[in-house]
Design a protein around this motif. Structure first.
Motif, PDB file in Angstrom:
ATOM      1  N   MET A 147      52.809  53.714-156.996  1.00 49.66           N
ATOM      2  CA  MET A 147      54.235  53.404-156.880  1.00 49.66           C
ATOM      3  C   MET A 147      54.508  52.733-155.535  1.00 49.66           C
ATOM      4  N   THR A 148      55.290  51.663-155.584  1.00 50.48           N
ATOM      5  CA  THR A 148      55.680  50.981-154.353  1.00 50.48           C
ATOM      6  C   THR A 148      57.194  51.029-154.209  1.00 50.48           C
ATOM      7  N   ILE A 149      57.670  51.482-153.049  1.00 57.35           N
ATOM      8  CA  ILE A 149      59.098  51.621-152.779  1.00 57.35           C
ATOM      9  C   ILE A 149      59.510  50.565-151.754  1.00 57.35           C
ATOM     10  N   ASN A 150      60.615  49.893-152.010  1.00 60.00           N
ATOM     11  CA  ASN A 150      61.162  48.930-151.064  1.00 60.00           C
ATOM     12  C   ASN A 150      62.042  49.682-150.067  1.00 60.00           C
ATOM     13  N   LEU A 151      61.524  49.911-148.880  1.00 59.06           N
ATOM     14  CA  LEU A 151      62.264  50.689-147.887  1.00 59.06           C
ATOM     15  C   LEU A 151      63.449  49.929-147.309  1.00 59.06           C
ATOM     16  N   ASN A 152      63.559  48.633-147.602  1.00 64.51           N
ATOM     17  CA  ASN A 152      64.755  47.898-147.175  1.00 64.51           C
ATOM     18  C   ASN A 152      66.003  48.508-147.797  1.00 64.51           C
ATOM     19  N   LYS A 153      65.854  49.105-148.981  1.00 63.57           N
ATOM     20  CA  LYS A 153      66.976  49.770-149.643  1.00 63.57           C
ATOM     21  C   LYS A 153      67.388  51.037-148.912  1.00 63.57           C
ATOM     22  N   TYR A 154      66.549  51.489-147.995  1.00 68.00           N
ATOM     23  CA  TYR A 154      66.820  52.724-147.255  1.00 68.00           C
ATOM     24  C   TYR A 154      67.090  52.470-145.769  1.00 68.00           C
ATOM     25  N   GLY A 155      67.359  51.203-145.424  1.00 70.84           N
ATOM     26  CA  GLY A 155      67.735  50.889-144.052  1.00 70.84           C
ATOM     27  C   GLY A 155      66.606  50.491-143.138  1.00 70.84           C
ATOM     28  N   LEU A 156      65.484  50.066-143.691  1.00 71.42           N
ATOM     29  CA  LEU A 156      64.342  49.664-142.873  1.00 71.42           C
ATOM     30  C   LEU A 156      64.709  48.473-141.989  1.00 71.42           C
ATOM     31  N   THR A 157      64.282  48.538-140.720  1.00 73.21           N
ATOM     32  CA  THR A 157      64.520  47.447-139.774  1.00 73.21           C
ATOM     33  C   THR A 157      63.187  46.860-139.306  1.00 73.21           C
ATOM     34  N   GLU A 158      63.247  45.708-138.632  1.00 74.63           N
ATOM     35  CA  GLU A 158      62.026  45.089-138.107  1.00 74.63           C
ATOM     36  C   GLU A 158      61.366  45.987-137.068  1.00 74.63           C
ATOM     37  N   ALA A 159      62.167  46.650-136.245  1.00 71.96           N
ATOM     38  CA  ALA A 159      61.615  47.541-135.227  1.00 71.96           C
ATOM     39  C   ALA A 159      60.861  48.699-135.877  1.00 71.96           C
ATOM     40  N   LEU A 160      61.407  49.245-136.951  1.00 77.09           N
ATOM     41  CA  LEU A 160      60.735  50.331-137.651  1.00 77.09           C
ATOM     42  C   LEU A 160      59.450  49.843-138.315  1.00 77.09           C
ATOM     43  N   GLN A 161      59.473  48.627-138.847  1.00 74.13           N
ATOM     44  CA  GLN A 161      58.272  48.056-139.450  1.00 74.13           C
ATOM     45  C   GLN A 161      57.160  47.924-138.418  1.00 74.13           C
ATOM     46  N   LEU A 162      57.523  47.494-137.205  1.00 77.87           N
ATOM     47  CA  LEU A 162      56.535  47.360-136.135  1.00 77.87           C
ATOM     48  C   LEU A 162      55.975  48.723-135.747  1.00 77.87           C
ATOM     49  N   THR A 163      56.859  49.707-135.648  1.00 81.41           N
ATOM     50  CA  THR A 163      56.420  51.068-135.327  1.00 81.41           C
ATOM     51  C   THR A 163      55.435  51.576-136.375  1.00 81.41           C
ATOM     52  N   ALA A 164      55.755  51.342-137.637  1.00 85.70           N
ATOM     53  CA  ALA A 164      54.888  51.801-138.729  1.00 85.70           C
ATOM     54  C   ALA A 164      53.513  51.136-138.655  1.00 85.70           C
ATOM     55  N   LYS A 165      53.502  49.836-138.348  1.00 83.85           N
ATOM     56  CA  LYS A 165      52.229  49.107-138.268  1.00 83.85           C
ATOM     57  C   LYS A 165      51.358  49.662-137.158  1.00 83.85           C
ATOM     58  N   GLN A 166      51.987  50.005-136.029  1.00 85.91           N
ATOM     59  CA  GLN A 166      51.238  50.498-134.879  1.00 85.91           C
ATOM     60  C   GLN A 166      50.798  51.946-135.048  1.00 85.91           C
ATOM     61  N   ALA A 167      51.459  52.678-135.977  1.00 87.75           N
ATOM     62  CA  ALA A 167      51.185  54.111-136.134  1.00 87.75           C
ATOM     63  C   ALA A 167      50.152  54.414-137.207  1.00 87.75           C
ATOM     64  N   GLN A 168      49.629  53.413-137.883  1.00 88.94           N
ATOM     65  CA  GLN A 168      48.649  53.669-138.944  1.00 88.94           C
ATOM     66  C   GLN A 168      47.482  54.515-138.416  1.00 88.94           C
ATOM     67  N   PRO A 169      46.983  55.475-139.192  1.00 86.32           N
ATOM     68  CA  PRO A 169      47.174  55.685-140.637  1.00 86.32           C
ATOM     69  C   PRO A 169      48.408  56.517-141.008  1.00 86.32           C
ATOM     70  N   LEU A 170      49.241  56.908-140.037  1.00 79.37           N
ATOM     71  CA  LEU A 170      50.466  57.614-140.378  1.00 79.37           C
ATOM     72  C   LEU A 170      51.380  56.687-141.164  1.00 79.37           C
ATOM     73  N   GLN A 171      52.165  57.254-142.045  1.00 80.99           N
ATOM     74  CA  GLN A 171      53.112  56.475-142.838  1.00 80.99           C
ATOM     75  C   GLN A 171      54.529  56.679-142.325  1.00 80.99           C
ATOM     76  N   LEU A 172      55.308  55.617-142.411  1.00 78.10           N
ATOM     77  CA  LEU A 172      56.724  55.680-142.071  1.00 78.10           C
ATOM     78  C   LEU A 172      57.521  56.166-143.285  1.00 78.10           C
ATOM     79  N   GLY A 173      58.450  57.056-143.043  1.00 76.74           N
ATOM     80  CA  GLY A 173      59.311  57.527-144.128  1.00 76.74           C
ATOM     81  C   GLY A 173      60.677  57.911-143.610  1.00 76.74           C
ATOM     82  N   ARG A 174      61.619  58.036-144.539  1.00 78.57           N
ATOM     83  CA  ARG A 174      62.963  58.481-144.171  1.00 78.57           C
ATOM     84  C   ARG A 174      63.300  59.759-144.934  1.00 78.57           C
ATOM     85  N   VAL A 175      63.846  60.722-144.214  1.00 75.64           N
ATOM     86  CA  VAL A 175      64.218  61.996-144.834  1.00 75.64           C
ATOM     87  C   VAL A 175      65.454  61.768-145.705  1.00 75.64           C
ATOM     88  N   ILE A 176      65.325  62.088-147.005  1.00 75.96           N
ATOM     89  CA  ILE A 176      66.444  61.866-147.922  1.00 75.96           C
ATOM     90  C   ILE A 176      67.054  63.174-148.422  1.00 75.96           C
TER      91      ILE A 176
END
Length: 351
Positions: free
Chosen positions: A1-30
């Motif tokens: 399953m692939t989720i488009n996090l743009n629907k949840y408020g993803l920003t470019e800064a968060l995308q950069l953070t996620a890329k640098q934090a691998q293998p950790l995954q970025l997520g938002r508490v819903i």
């Protein structure tokens, strides 16, 4: 399953953070249920808990994840994960708890707060002042949403009573029965925006969210006829994506609202402006000679109820009497759990 996090408020800064934090995954508490969380990430939705190490580092309860937080987590299987880091918050809406020094976070990383109040017997200006006091200090923009206008036969009088408290705040008047005002809310719900709804039970928050979603996702209840009070419908906070590209956070009704940290000066802007004319810089506006606020009260330019509410909320605000350094520390505790934790979060996000 692939989720488009743009629907949840993803920003470019968060995308950069996620890329640098691998293998950790970025997520938002819903959604949150005590120590358990539902977190959405690009690979799906997970049940999550914080790691023991993170729980040890977070010295304040307000530093633990809440709905709206962006987190870095390690996925352990197809439906479970552990949260290793809470990313810096852009805003945080908090309230006090009875007989406790710590506050309770309602939602984080929000752009706008819809403060919902019905125009029936539940209408209460003093309560609105409380909501505005915590909203102005959150880092988000408050909007007053007056519901059930179809049940109100004295709208001009209620707006007059609300005039001082609502100064500088957009106000939208709605009716679920007629649909009046609902489309006016869409201008706050553009792509990437997150809006939190707060208010007492029964004011129509769930009905409003169902309208914005375009379907009946949230259970609704009618109010009690004997006292116009609402029944609790929403029992936990949850974040939902809207067709507009925004997200909305539903919250349980709050009849008693304790002040944790708030901006009284902004809520009572006219008293703040009057105080500039007081003889003494530290005037308490109670009995001092040359008090411009008391002069306005005597002249009928300020109501006694408004001034009494100002004094009451000033006493309740937890950082009253603190110097600027202590005040900053209080805000860091609220937002991050302390300055050291904030530094750790920022350093981690750079690597």
């Amino acid at each position: 399953m692939t989720i488009n996090l743009n629907k949840y408020g993803l920003t470019e800064a968060l995308q950069l953070t996620a890329k640098q934090a691998q293998p950790l995954q970025l997520g938002r508490v819903i959604e949150q249920h005590r120590e358990l969380y539902r977190v959405i990430s690009a690979t799906g939705e997970y049940r999550a808990q914080v790691t023991g190490k993170l729980a040890h580092q977070l010295t304040a309860t307000t530093a633990f994840p809440v709905v709206g937080d962006w987190v870095l987590m390690m996925v352990t299987d197809h439906e479970s994960a552990v949260i290793e880091q809470v990313l810096p918050r852009q805003s945080a809406l908090a309230r006090g708890v009875v007989n406790g020094r710590d506050g309770q976070l309602i939602a984080t990383n929000i752009n706008t707060i819809f403060i919902c109040m019905s125009l029936n017997a539940d209408f209460n200006v003093r309560r609105m002042e409380r909501y505005l006091t915590i909203a102005w200090d959150s880092g988000a923009v408050p909007v007053i949403v007056l519901t059930k206008v179809d049940l109100c036969d004295d709208l001009p009088e209620k707006l007059r009573l609300l005039a001082d408290a609502s100064m500088g705040v957009d106000t939208v008047i709605c009716s679920a029965t007629t649909g009046q005002g609902f489309t006016d809310l869409l201008r706050y719900l553009g792509s990437g925006q997150t809006v939190a709804l707060v208010g007492s039970s029964g004011v129509g928050k769930s009905t409003l969210i169902n309208y914005l979603l375009g379907t009946d996702v949230i259970l609704t209840n009618t109010i009690r006829e004997d006292d116009s009070k609402g029944r609790h419908t929403t029992t936990s906070r949850q974040l939902l994506p809207l067709p507009t590209g925004a997200c909305v956070i539903d919250t349980p009704g709050m009849r008693e609202l304790q002040i944790y940290i708030g901006n009284v000066d902004q809520t009572f802007a006219e008293i703040t402006a009057l105080s500039m004319g007081c003889k003494f810089n530290d005037c308490t506006h109670t009995s001092e000679p040359g008090c411009a606020v008391l002069a306005a009260l005597a002249a009928g330019e300020l109501t006694s109820g408004r001034l009494q509410s100002y004094h009451k909320l000033q006493r309740e605000v937890s950082y009253q009497g603190l110097n600027s350094r202590q005040l900053e520390q209080e805000k860091l505790n609220r937002m991050f759990g302390g300055k050291n934790v904030m530094k750790q979060v920022k350093q981690r996000s750079r690597h």
